[in-house]
Design a protein around this motif. Structure first.
Motif, PDB file in Angstrom:
ATOM      1  N   ASP A  17      11.334  94.275 -39.940  1.00 29.58           N
ATOM      2  CA  ASP A  17      12.501  93.706 -40.611  1.00 29.58           C
ATOM      3  C   ASP A  17      13.795  94.385 -40.142  1.00 29.58           C
ATOM      4  O   ASP A  17      14.793  93.710 -39.884  1.00 29.58           O
ATOM      5  CB  ASP A  17      12.333  93.832 -42.124  1.00 29.58           C
TER       6      ASP A  17
ATOM      7  N   LEU B 287       6.394  91.064 -31.690  1.00 28.92           N
ATOM      8  CA  LEU B 287       7.439  90.059 -31.802  1.00 28.92           C
ATOM      9  C   LEU B 287       7.619  89.409 -30.437  1.00 28.92           C
ATOM     10  O   LEU B 287       7.801  90.104 -29.436  1.00 28.92           O
ATOM     11  CB  LEU B 287       8.774  90.680 -32.205  1.00 28.92           C
TER      12      LEU B 287
ATOM     13  N   ALA C 256      12.691  84.689 -33.164  1.00 33.96           N
ATOM     14  CA  ALA C 256      11.565  85.616 -33.048  1.00 33.96           C
ATOM     15  C   ALA C 256      10.340  85.018 -33.723  1.00 33.96           C
ATOM     16  O   ALA C 256      10.453  84.331 -34.744  1.00 33.96           O
ATOM     17  CB  ALA C 256      11.903  86.962 -33.672  1.00 33.96           C
TER      18      ALA C 256
ATOM     19  N   VAL D 158      18.901  87.785 -35.154  1.00 38.58           N
ATOM     20  CA  VAL D 158      18.349  86.488 -34.774  1.00 38.58           C
ATOM     21  C   VAL D 158      18.607  85.490 -35.896  1.00 38.58           C
ATOM     22  O   VAL D 158      18.696  85.853 -37.065  1.00 38.58           O
ATOM     23  CB  VAL D 158      16.836  86.567 -34.467  1.00 38.58           C
TER      24      VAL D 158
ATOM     25  N   THR E 146      10.291  87.297 -28.722  1.00 38.82           N
ATOM     26  CA  THR E 146      11.676  87.026 -29.082  1.00 38.82           C
ATOM     27  C   THR E 146      12.599  87.016 -27.874  1.00 38.82           C
ATOM     28  O   THR E 146      12.330  87.682 -26.870  1.00 38.82           O
ATOM     29  CB  THR E 146      12.182  88.075 -30.103  1.00 38.82           C
TER      30      THR E 146
ATOM     31  N   ARG F 197      15.590  88.048 -28.550  1.00 37.59           N
ATOM     32  CA  ARG F 197      16.447  89.122 -29.073  1.00 37.59           C
ATOM     33  C   ARG F 197      17.856  88.661 -29.407  1.00 37.59           C
ATOM     34  O   ARG F 197      18.764  89.472 -29.502  1.00 37.59           O
ATOM     35  CB  ARG F 197      16.477  90.310 -28.120  1.00 37.59           C
TER      36      ARG F 197
ATOM     37  N   GLU G 275      14.269  95.839 -37.269  1.00 37.97           N
ATOM     38  CA  GLU G 275      14.480  95.417 -35.881  1.00 37.97           C
ATOM     39  C   GLU G 275      15.077  94.015 -35.823  1.00 37.97           C
ATOM     40  O   GLU G 275      16.037  93.764 -35.082  1.00 37.97           O
ATOM     41  CB  GLU G 275      13.158  95.458 -35.122  1.00 37.97           C
ATOM     42  N   LEU G 276      14.521  93.099 -36.611  1.00 41.28           N
ATOM     43  CA  LEU G 276      15.033  91.727 -36.626  1.00 41.28           C
ATOM     44  C   LEU G 276      16.462  91.672 -37.148  1.00 41.28           C
ATOM     45  O   LEU G 276      17.297  90.940 -36.609  1.00 41.28           O
ATOM     46  CB  LEU G 276      14.121  90.830 -37.473  1.00 41.28           C
TER      47      LEU G 276
ATOM     48  N   ALA H 203      13.244  83.790 -37.783  1.00 41.01           N
ATOM     49  CA  ALA H 203      11.976  84.387 -37.388  1.00 41.01           C
ATOM     50  C   ALA H 203      10.880  83.602 -38.092  1.00 41.01           C
ATOM     51  O   ALA H 203      11.028  83.231 -39.260  1.00 41.01           O
ATOM     52  CB  ALA H 203      11.912  85.863 -37.781  1.00 41.01           C
TER      53      ALA H 203
END
Length: 139
Positions: A92, A59, A67, A100, A61, A63, A94-95, A103
């Protein structure tokens, strides 16, 4: 059983470089130093089983707001065994935790996998622009 980790110390960079530079249509010929810089600037995910590393993605990103999921690769010997799904479940989570706003990713052949995790064709692709630079080593 597959384990997913974001610990960069676990990455088999030699293996990832071989996968991407010789078998991934988007990264053919990518130089090792370029991969190392990309890994250093990204949140990387490795998928591991008893044989070692069997998958990778990263990723890019801030954060907080954005992302880009890229360099998703599953070892051909383990494809069809749910490694990609396990990797995407971890990405998924983590996002979602980062909260965010968006993505993005690009794929030529795995739309079904990403659709399972809410990715869809852009509503307004005409708003997105691309600038390419002559960098044959970046793949």
């Amino acid at each position: 059983m597959v384990t997913i980790s974001t610990d960069p110390a676990l990455l088999d960079v030699d293996r990832v470089h071989r996968w991407l530079s010789t078998d991934a249509y988007w990264a053919l010929g990518r130089h090792r130093d370029v991969l190392e810089r990309a890994i250093a600037g990204s949140l990387c995910f490795g998928a591991y089983d008893e044989s070692g590393q069997v998958g990778f993605c990263r990723l890019v990103t801030d954060r907080a707001t954005f992302a880009w999921l890229c360099d998703v690769y599953i070892d051909p010997a383990t494809r069809g065994r749910g490694v990609g799904i396990s990797l995407m479940e971890a990405v998924d989570r983590e996002l979602a935790g980062m909260q965010v706003g968006r993505a993005v990713l690009a794929t030529a052949d795995a739309h079904g996998l990403y659709a399972r995790f809410g990715f869809a064709v852009m509503d307004q692709p005409e708003r997105w622009m691309l600038r390419r630079y002559d960098s044959p080593s970046s793949g």
